[in-house]
Design a protein around this motif. Structure first.
Motif, PDB file in Angstrom:
ATOM      1  N   GLY A  28      16.581  -8.091  42.288  1.00 57.68           N
ATOM      2  CA  GLY A  28      17.190  -7.780  43.075  1.00 57.68           C
ATOM      3  C   GLY A  28      16.598  -6.090  43.479  1.00 57.68           C
ATOM      4  N   LEU A  29      16.592  -6.168  44.962  1.00 52.90           N
ATOM      5  CA  LEU A  29      16.287  -4.456  45.795  1.00 52.90           C
ATOM      6  C   LEU A  29      15.938  -2.849  44.513  1.00 52.90           C
ATOM      7  N   GLU A  30      17.948  -3.622  44.728  1.00 54.26           N
ATOM      8  CA  GLU A  30      18.560  -2.121  43.885  1.00 54.26           C
ATOM      9  C   GLU A  30      17.980  -1.334  42.671  1.00 54.26           C
ATOM     10  N   TYR A  31      17.116  -2.061  41.784  1.00 55.29           N
ATOM     11  CA  TYR A  31      16.755  -1.608  40.720  1.00 55.29           C
ATOM     12  C   TYR A  31      14.973  -0.474  41.249  1.00 55.29           C
ATOM     13  N   GLY A  55      18.862   5.074  47.818  1.00 60.81           N
ATOM     14  CA  GLY A  55      18.708   5.286  49.131  1.00 60.81           C
ATOM     15  C   GLY A  55      19.502   6.326  49.560  1.00 60.81           C
ATOM     16  N   ASP A  56      19.963   7.351  48.325  1.00 64.25           N
ATOM     17  CA  ASP A  56      20.134   9.045  48.781  1.00 64.25           C
ATOM     18  C   ASP A  56      19.255   9.519  49.359  1.00 64.25           C
ATOM     19  N   LYS A  57      17.594   9.290  48.242  1.00 64.09           N
ATOM     20  CA  LYS A  57      16.955  10.263  49.206  1.00 64.09           C
ATOM     21  C   LYS A  57      15.134   9.485  49.646  1.00 64.09           C
ATOM     22  N   ALA A  58      15.041  10.085  50.420  1.00 57.56           N
ATOM     23  CA  ALA A  58      13.073   9.520  50.770  1.00 57.56           C
ATOM     24  C   ALA A  58      12.254  10.870  51.015  1.00 57.56           C
ATOM     25  N   TRP A  59      11.308  10.460  50.900  1.00 53.25           N
ATOM     26  CA  TRP A  59       9.931  11.379  50.823  1.00 53.25           C
ATOM     27  C   TRP A  59       8.982  10.526  51.665  1.00 53.25           C
ATOM     28  N   TYR A  60       8.515  11.625  52.434  1.00 58.68           N
ATOM     29  CA  TYR A  60       7.046  10.229  53.839  1.00 58.68           C
ATOM     30  C   TYR A  60       5.759  11.382  53.458  1.00 58.68           C
ATOM     31  N   ASP A  73      18.308  -1.615  52.733  1.00 57.16           N
ATOM     32  CA  ASP A  73      19.814  -2.487  52.502  1.00 57.16           C
ATOM     33  C   ASP A  73      19.752  -3.003  51.399  1.00 57.16           C
ATOM     34  N   ASN A  74      20.400  -2.469  49.616  1.00 55.62           N
ATOM     35  CA  ASN A  74      20.605  -3.424  48.861  1.00 55.62           C
ATOM     36  C   ASN A  74      20.402  -4.317  48.979  1.00 55.62           C
ATOM     37  N   ALA A  75      22.203  -4.111  49.407  1.00 61.26           N
ATOM     38  CA  ALA A  75      23.374  -5.493  49.770  1.00 61.26           C
ATOM     39  C   ALA A  75      22.413  -6.653  50.374  1.00 61.26           C
ATOM     40  N   LYS A  76      21.296  -6.445  51.456  1.00 62.88           N
ATOM     41  CA  LYS A  76      20.239  -7.371  51.975  1.00 62.88           C
ATOM     42  C   LYS A  76      18.693  -7.692  51.047  1.00 62.88           C
ATOM     43  N   ASN A  77      18.819  -6.711  49.971  1.00 64.11           N
ATOM     44  CA  ASN A  77      17.878  -6.545  49.792  1.00 64.11           C
ATOM     45  C   ASN A  77      16.322  -6.081  50.575  1.00 64.11           C
ATOM     46  N   THR A  78      16.368  -5.209  51.782  1.00 62.30           N
ATOM     47  CA  THR A  78      15.349  -5.569  52.614  1.00 62.30           C
ATOM     48  C   THR A  78      15.533  -3.357  52.908  1.00 62.30           C
ATOM     49  N   LEU A  79      14.007  -3.911  53.149  1.00 65.87           N
ATOM     50  CA  LEU A  79      13.080  -2.421  52.792  1.00 65.87           C
ATOM     51  C   LEU A  79      13.418  -2.382  54.658  1.00 65.87           C
ATOM     52  N   THR A 103       8.363   7.459  42.430  1.00 62.86           N
ATOM     53  CA  THR A 103       8.600   7.419  43.914  1.00 62.86           C
ATOM     54  C   THR A 103       6.888   8.255  44.381  1.00 62.86           C
ATOM     55  N   SER A 104       6.190   8.261  44.322  1.00 62.49           N
ATOM     56  CA  SER A 104       4.735   9.046  43.804  1.00 62.49           C
ATOM     57  C   SER A 104       4.255   8.488  44.892  1.00 62.49           C
TER      58      SER A 104
END
Length: 123
Positions: A28-31, A55-60, A73-79, A103-104
């Motif tokens: 699963g994507l949630e890992y 999904g709590d943080k993101a970097w750009y 959407d981790n429930a849908k395994n989608t980024l 997260t590099s």
């Protein structure tokens, strides 16, 4: 392990918008921390954005925040990657990447990669 499959690329005029999707299968994507990189012709692979596994943080990448938004959407395994106000210099193959720890902004730190989806922005 996780398998990543991108979709949503295509041809769009400058100023337009596009949404890319990355579907995860297997574990699963949630890992995974997961993100997007891009590579234009003759260029090195460039960091676009990464989302923490929760999904709590993101970097750009520099200069992309404000035009690009990463979400998951981790429930849908989608980024997802929402891209707005696209410019010709955004044209590239966009890759989805995932890793248990990184997260590099460095591509070599990600263990799993999709095949990529082409985005072409016409002027």
């Amino acid at each position: 392990q996780v398998k990543l499959t991108e979709s949503g690329g295509g041809l769009v005029p400058a100023g337009g918008s596009l949404r890319l999707s990355c579907e995860a299968s297997g574990r699963g994507l949630e890992y995974y921390n997961a993100g997007w990189f891009r590579q234009g012709p003759g260029k090195e692979r460039e960091f676009v954005a990464v989302s923490l596994y929760s999904g709590d943080k993101a970097w750009y990448g520099d200069s992309l925040k404000g035009r690009f938004t990463i979400s998951r959407d981790n429930a849908k395994n989608t980024l997802l990657l929402e891209m707005t106000n696209l410019k010709p210099e955004d044209s590239a193959v966009y890759y989805c990447a995932a890793d248990l720890g990184s997260t590099s902004s460095r591509a070599r730190t990600y263990a799993y990669w999709g095949q990529g989806t082409q985005v072409t922005v016409s002027s």
